[in-house]
Design a protein around this motif. Sequence first.
Motif, PDB file in Angstrom:
ATOM      1  N   CYS A 172       0.820  -1.220   0.000  1.00 17.83           N
ATOM      2  CA  CYS A 172       0.000   0.000   0.000  1.00 17.83           C
ATOM      3  C   CYS A 172       0.854   1.270   0.000  1.00 17.83           C
ATOM      4  O   CYS A 172       0.553   2.222  -0.729  1.00 17.83           O
ATOM      5  N   THR A 220       2.303   1.808  -3.360  1.00 16.15           N
ATOM      6  CA  THR A 220       1.292   2.276  -4.305  1.00 16.15           C
ATOM      7  C   THR A 220       1.125   3.786  -4.222  1.00 16.15           C
ATOM      8  O   THR A 220       1.005   4.476  -5.247  1.00 16.15           O
ATOM      9  N   THR A 256       2.477   6.670  -7.137  1.00 17.94           N
ATOM     10  CA  THR A 256       1.605   7.693  -7.710  1.00 17.94           C
ATOM     11  C   THR A 256       2.264   9.067  -7.642  1.00 17.94           C
ATOM     12  O   THR A 256       2.184   9.859  -8.583  1.00 17.94           O
ATOM     13  N   PRO A 299      -3.080  -2.990  -2.140  1.00 14.17           N
ATOM     14  CA  PRO A 299      -2.846  -1.981  -3.175  1.00 14.17           C
ATOM     15  C   PRO A 299      -4.090  -1.667  -4.003  1.00 14.17           C
ATOM     16  O   PRO A 299      -4.333  -0.506  -4.353  1.00 14.17           O
ATOM     17  N   ASP A 300      -4.886  -2.665  -4.323  1.00 11.63           N
ATOM     18  CA  ASP A 300      -6.107  -2.430  -5.090  1.00 11.63           C
ATOM     19  C   ASP A 300      -7.085  -1.545  -4.316  1.00 11.63           C
ATOM     20  O   ASP A 300      -7.738  -0.671  -4.904  1.00 11.63           O
ATOM     21  N   ARG A 314      -5.911   2.031  -4.475  1.00 11.67           N
ATOM     22  CA  ARG A 314      -6.246   2.654  -5.763  1.00 11.67           C
ATOM     23  C   ARG A 314      -7.714   3.056  -5.834  1.00 11.67           C
ATOM     24  O   ARG A 314      -8.088   3.943  -6.610  1.00 11.67           O
ATOM     25  N   GLN A 315      -8.558   2.415  -5.032  1.00  7.50           N
ATOM     26  CA  GLN A 315      -9.966   2.796  -4.966  1.00  7.50           C
ATOM     27  C   GLN A 315     -10.198   4.022  -4.089  1.00  7.50           C
ATOM     28  O   GLN A 315     -11.283   4.620  -4.130  1.00  7.50           O
ATOM     29  N   MET A 354      -5.573   9.043  -3.920  1.00  2.00           N
ATOM     30  CA  MET A 354      -4.773   9.042  -5.139  1.00  2.00           C
ATOM     31  C   MET A 354      -4.593  10.453  -5.691  1.00  2.00           C
ATOM     32  O   MET A 354      -3.526  10.830  -6.165  1.00  2.00           O
ATOM     33  N   ARG A 362      -1.122  12.665  -6.351  1.00  2.00           N
ATOM     34  CA  ARG A 362      -0.790  13.329  -7.618  1.00  2.00           C
ATOM     35  C   ARG A 362      -0.500  14.811  -7.404  1.00  2.00           C
ATOM     36  O   ARG A 362       0.479  15.352  -7.934  1.00  2.00           O
TER      37      ARG A 362
END
Length: 210
Positions: free
Chosen positions: A15, A18, A22, A160-161, A164-165, A170, A174
Amino acid sequence: MHVILVNGSPHPHGCTFTALETVAAALDEWGVTTEIFQVGTKPLSGCIACRKCAKLGRCVFDDRVNEFVDLAEKADGFVFGSPVHYAAAGGAMTCFMDRAFYSSSGAGRPVFRLKPAAAVASARRAGTTATLDQLNKYMTLAEMPIVSSRYWNMVHGNTPDEVRQDLEGMQIMRVLGRNMAWLLRCKEAALKAGIPMPEAEQKVVTNFIR
């Protein structure tokens, strides 16, 4: 310009990774090169306050900490990421940060001063703000400009999935990457324009008991 992103998780692609990945992608978009430095799973001693770093120029324990500090001297910025363990940074990450920052300052190496940095915390649910407070303190002691995003630099998820949700998380990563890239560009432009960095004063230490 080059930024090192430190993954303080024992999971090399979990995690925390991830989130850092990003941030790195956003930096790359601005032409900033990046590398993710894995703290790893080998045992890391905490600082034993031997103060030999002042004489050796590096920590007496020759492990990932010294490897990182050597790389850090040539880096322009940093992102320190950690999972939340018991509402704090992970144990290995805490040992890593203690020794990296203390050994470089004790050795008089200008590794971190005035280099932009940020902390990132990853949690299933809670403890993120306490972890960010802990990590940010290293940077303020080292005179590092702390880069922010549009919310606290945290992501949530157990895999990790799931991270990303976390669409807001996220986006925070960025924006953090872009903000850091912009600040690095501003610093570069200032130096090219002949604006000098502030002179470093000799450290004054005042003890409460004399």
